[in-house]
Design an enzyme around this catalytic site. Sequence first.
Site, PDB file in Angstrom:
ATOM      1  CG  ASN A  42       0.962   4.977   3.578  1.00 12.22           C
ATOM      2  OD1 ASN A  42       0.796   5.504   4.677  1.00 12.22           O
ATOM      3  ND2 ASN A  42       1.316   5.653   2.492  1.00 12.22           N
ATOM      4  CD  GLU A  43       5.293  -1.778   4.495  1.00 10.12           C
ATOM      5  OE1 GLU A  43       4.514  -2.473   3.813  1.00 10.12           O
ATOM      6  OE2 GLU A  43       6.512  -1.691   4.251  1.00 10.12           O
ATOM      7  N   PRO A  44       0.548  -2.562   5.341  1.00 11.96           N
ATOM      8  CG  PRO A  44       0.371  -4.785   4.651  1.00 11.96           C
ATOM      9  CD  PRO A  44       1.336  -3.639   4.719  1.00 11.96           C
TER      10      PRO A  44
END
Length: 637
Positions: free
Chosen positions: A161-163
């Site tokens: 879950n990236e920015p």
Amino acid sequence: MTHDPTEFEQRERIKSFIHGSADEACRLIADEIRGLIRTNDAAGRKTVLGLATGSTPVRLYQQLIRMHREEGLSFRNVITFNLDEYQGLSREHPESYWRFMHDQLFRHIDLPAEAINLPDGTLARGEIFAACAAYEAKIKALGGIDLQVLGIGRTGHIGFNEPGSGRESRTRLVTLDSLTRRDAARDFRGELNVPRYAITMGVGTIRDARRVRLLAWGAAKAGVVAQAVEAAPSDALPAGLLQGHDDVVFHLDAAAASELTRARLPWLVGPVTWTPAIARRAVVWLSLHLQKPILKLVDEEYGENGMADLLTEQGPAYEVNIRIFNQVQHTITGWPGGKPTADDSHRPERATPFPKRVLVLSPEPSDDTLAMGGTLRRLVKQGHAVTVAYLTSGNLAVPDEDAEMAADLMLELSQDDRGIGAGKADFARSVREQILSRGAFAADSDEVRRLKGLLRRGEARAALRVLGLPAERLRFLDLPFYEKGKYRQFRIGPADVTAVSALLDEVQPHQIFVTGQAADPSSLSAVCFGLLRQALASPRAESWLRDCRIWLFAGTDRPWEPAEVDMAVPLSPHELSEKISAMHHHKSQRGQAAALAHGTNELWQQAERQNRRLAELYDHLGLANYEAIEAFQRWNA
Ligand code: F6R
């Protein structure tokens, strides 16, 4: 678990434990998992574990394997769900998470094959959405995850879950952040080979777990950990979205916790004992924070910033200012090996013996030049006997393109009609064919690794030639743990320690420059530092160690602030440009910068910026205004 913080933890929105070491932390978490499994077993319930890959949890898995072997801990009633998987990799791919989990844990315990769940990276695009929904449904049907293990990426990601990933996100296909892909580049032998997509549980899926345990080791994670724990939650930092969970704990080692307020600026949150080191840290911070030179700080400013009792004990401000100013001033020296014939009572390094035998231990070719190119140049110029030892060949970090170019060159030479280079044609042809035929993913053969290692040797020689160090002062140890190993999964053996010990015995240095003391324990620099420690513990080191000072240099992933520096070596504009030309010789390392922030794409740009930045900070403190500064910390063995 409710979070009931002490005064020092008042800014922390997530319960965080700081452990003496990653191993100590992992023993504790393994104990918790064992307790959970045993309680559920006794109640006839299954235990559902959420698992992570990456280097962080490896030590935890080793503890679980040990408990299985030595204490009979059984995983028969456990079900696992992994966080994520790269999209497009087969299960057998050396970098697939399926393979990782089997190698690191599943093969070694009695977890039934049907209890293992990982997102399927082999599905066609059109099938992924339904598979993700099925993954979520299966977790729910089994009663949800009892305990989720997490690492944290340097983008602040959890799972993949990236920015930008929202609090409610669920299992889905995601695009990997460029920093994340860069971090994985070495595992895949070049960023080009790193998959662009992955399937990951969402932040919402993770938050649904009843307990969440996030682990982080090493200084490179310190910034992102502090933000997750102390900043207001935002989609820009997914780990921070764990705030407010009923039972989330961060388990950190001291280096990963070093940016938390309680560690970095403890006087802002509670009473501290004003040791000389803390007083220096606080005054330097106050000066930078208020953007006022140290000598201009006044009593009120101390009082308004949690430092009133420092003045009560040691004040007034004027006195403290002068004392700290002098201390910081005394870290600066143009004589990193000590200045012969000068009074050395306030210098970082002793005047005698002179010249000194200096040993620089560089984990890979290039670490030395990046961190201390200017200092190296000075040591050589000032007449010291400098040996630079490259502990590993660094061949894992050479992209295929570079090896192909070298092989082409060899081939062309071998076809030279004057007969130059004849005889090497077979080797060159074979390397080229292997690179072309082995596909993007199989491991490099010994031949390819050899050529890549030789390339790095050539680069290191060229770089140090610029800095005035002749090739015969360079040592290439090619330690076996690296030649046989993979990034993040290195295992040292007796031959590695023997080689480092033999080098120390031979050089008997008066100064050692080394790095890795605060790095993630599975990183290359930490492994190298561990080797040095083992070698220093040998009785043979006793005779010379008494007369030896050990200086640490920082990795580019977390440079030091002025208050952390014990020796600051200034570089003139000319010295800085020489260092930059030396760094340019590490051509195979282009595009490897550890962070993309500030628009620095290359390692040498990053090193230059950090050296300039440190000089600016010294200037802000009211000290001399230099072009650039390289920094070292003293370490006591
Ligand atoms: C792994 C995962 C990632 C890692 C993170 C840290 O399944 O989802 O979020 O936990 O990238 O990686 P390491 O531990 O290698 O530093």
